[in-house]
Design a protein around this motif. Structure first.
Motif, mmCIF file in Angstrom:
data_model
loop_
_atom_site.group_PDB
_atom_site.id
_atom_site.type_symbol
_atom_site.label_atom_id
_atom_site.label_comp_id
_atom_site.label_asym_id
_atom_site.label_seq_id
_atom_site.Cartn_x
_atom_site.Cartn_y
_atom_site.Cartn_z
ATOM 1 N N ASN A 50 82.847 77.364 36.402
ATOM 2 C CA ASN A 50 82.650 77.850 35.032
ATOM 3 C C ASN A 50 81.366 77.303 34.428
ATOM 4 O O ASN A 50 80.617 78.033 33.765
ATOM 5 C CB ASN A 50 83.838 77.481 34.144
ATOM 6 C CG ASN A 50 85.054 78.327 34.415
ATOM 7 O OD1 ASN A 50 84.996 79.316 35.146
ATOM 8 N ND2 ASN A 50 86.181 77.932 33.845
ATOM 9 N N PRO A 82 85.125 77.345 26.636
ATOM 10 C CA PRO A 82 85.831 78.319 27.481
ATOM 11 C C PRO A 82 86.914 78.996 26.659
ATOM 12 O O PRO A 82 87.391 78.446 25.664
ATOM 13 C CB PRO A 82 86.434 77.474 28.591
ATOM 14 C CG PRO A 82 86.183 76.064 28.269
ATOM 15 C CD PRO A 82 85.313 75.988 27.071
ATOM 16 N N TRP A 98 89.842 79.307 33.694
ATOM 17 C CA TRP A 98 90.346 78.507 32.582
ATOM 18 C C TRP A 98 91.868 78.552 32.452
ATOM 19 O O TRP A 98 92.496 77.520 32.213
ATOM 20 C CB TRP A 98 89.630 78.918 31.304
ATOM 21 C CG TRP A 98 89.866 78.045 30.125
ATOM 22 C CD1 TRP A 98 90.327 78.446 28.902
ATOM 23 C CD2 TRP A 98 89.651 76.624 30.003
ATOM 24 N NE1 TRP A 98 90.410 77.380 28.041
ATOM 25 C CE2 TRP A 98 90.003 76.251 28.692
ATOM 26 C CE3 TRP A 98 89.216 75.641 30.872
ATOM 27 C CZ2 TRP A 98 89.927 74.941 28.241
ATOM 28 C CZ3 TRP A 98 89.135 74.330 30.427
ATOM 29 C CH2 TRP A 98 89.489 73.994 29.120
ATOM 30 N N ASN A 102 94.363 75.104 32.530
ATOM 31 C CA ASN A 102 95.260 74.732 31.434
ATOM 32 C C ASN A 102 96.711 74.609 31.880
ATOM 33 O O ASN A 102 97.460 73.812 31.329
ATOM 34 C CB ASN A 102 95.131 75.735 30.282
ATOM 35 C CG ASN A 102 93.949 75.427 29.418
ATOM 36 O OD1 ASN A 102 94.024 74.603 28.521
ATOM 37 N ND2 ASN A 102 92.816 76.050 29.716
ATOM 38 N N THR A 108 93.771 69.415 28.145
ATOM 39 C CA THR A 108 92.372 69.788 28.306
ATOM 40 C C THR A 108 91.680 69.565 26.968
ATOM 41 O O THR A 108 92.327 69.572 25.915
ATOM 42 C CB THR A 108 92.195 71.264 28.724
ATOM 43 O OG1 THR A 108 92.813 72.105 27.755
ATOM 44 C CG2 THR A 108 92.780 71.530 30.100
#
Length: 126
Positions: A50, A82, A98, A102, A108
């Motif tokens: 990412n 993100p 993402w 999570n 996070t």
């Protein structure tokens, strides 16, 4: 531990980040269970991917062992956080990294850096 990951070779850079994470984990005492280590490596891969795709430049990777967890932190130059979104199943243009990060992490965080950009971190159980 800190590793600089450059965007001139994105695929190789992600592989290098995974290798660095494996070496870091192999040095831990007590050792991490195989499944937990695999989860850390997966999160490293997703966060570095990412950062390279959306953050530009280099993205230092920090791994920190805490008594009950492993913290993965990736720094990049983009101020944009993100976001959760549905994966693009037609073109494959994103949305895949993402959400699993999570789900796998106990927490996070996205922190703005005074020098610009952000740090995206995930805490995983040890």
């Amino acid at each position: 531990m800190s590793v600089d990951v450059a965007t001139d070779r994105p695929a190789g850079s992600v592989a290098a980040a995974r290798d660095s994470a494996r070496r870091f984990l192999e040095g831990l005492v007590p050792a991490l269970a195989s499944e937990a280590a695999g989860t850390v490596v997966l999160v490293v891969s997703e966060l570095v991917t990412n950062a390279l795709r959306h953050g530009g430049g280099t993205c230092p990777l920090d791994l920190t062992a805490h008594p009950n967890g492993i913290e993965v932190a990736v720094h990049d130059h983009s101020p944009r956080a993100p976001r959760m979104r549905a994966p693009d199943l037609d073109v494959g243009a994103g949305g895949f990294g993402w959400p699993p990060v999570n789900r796998l992490a106990t927490s996070t965080a996205v922190t703005r850096r005074a020098s610009g950009g952000k740090t995206v971190s995930a805490l995983l159980l040890r």
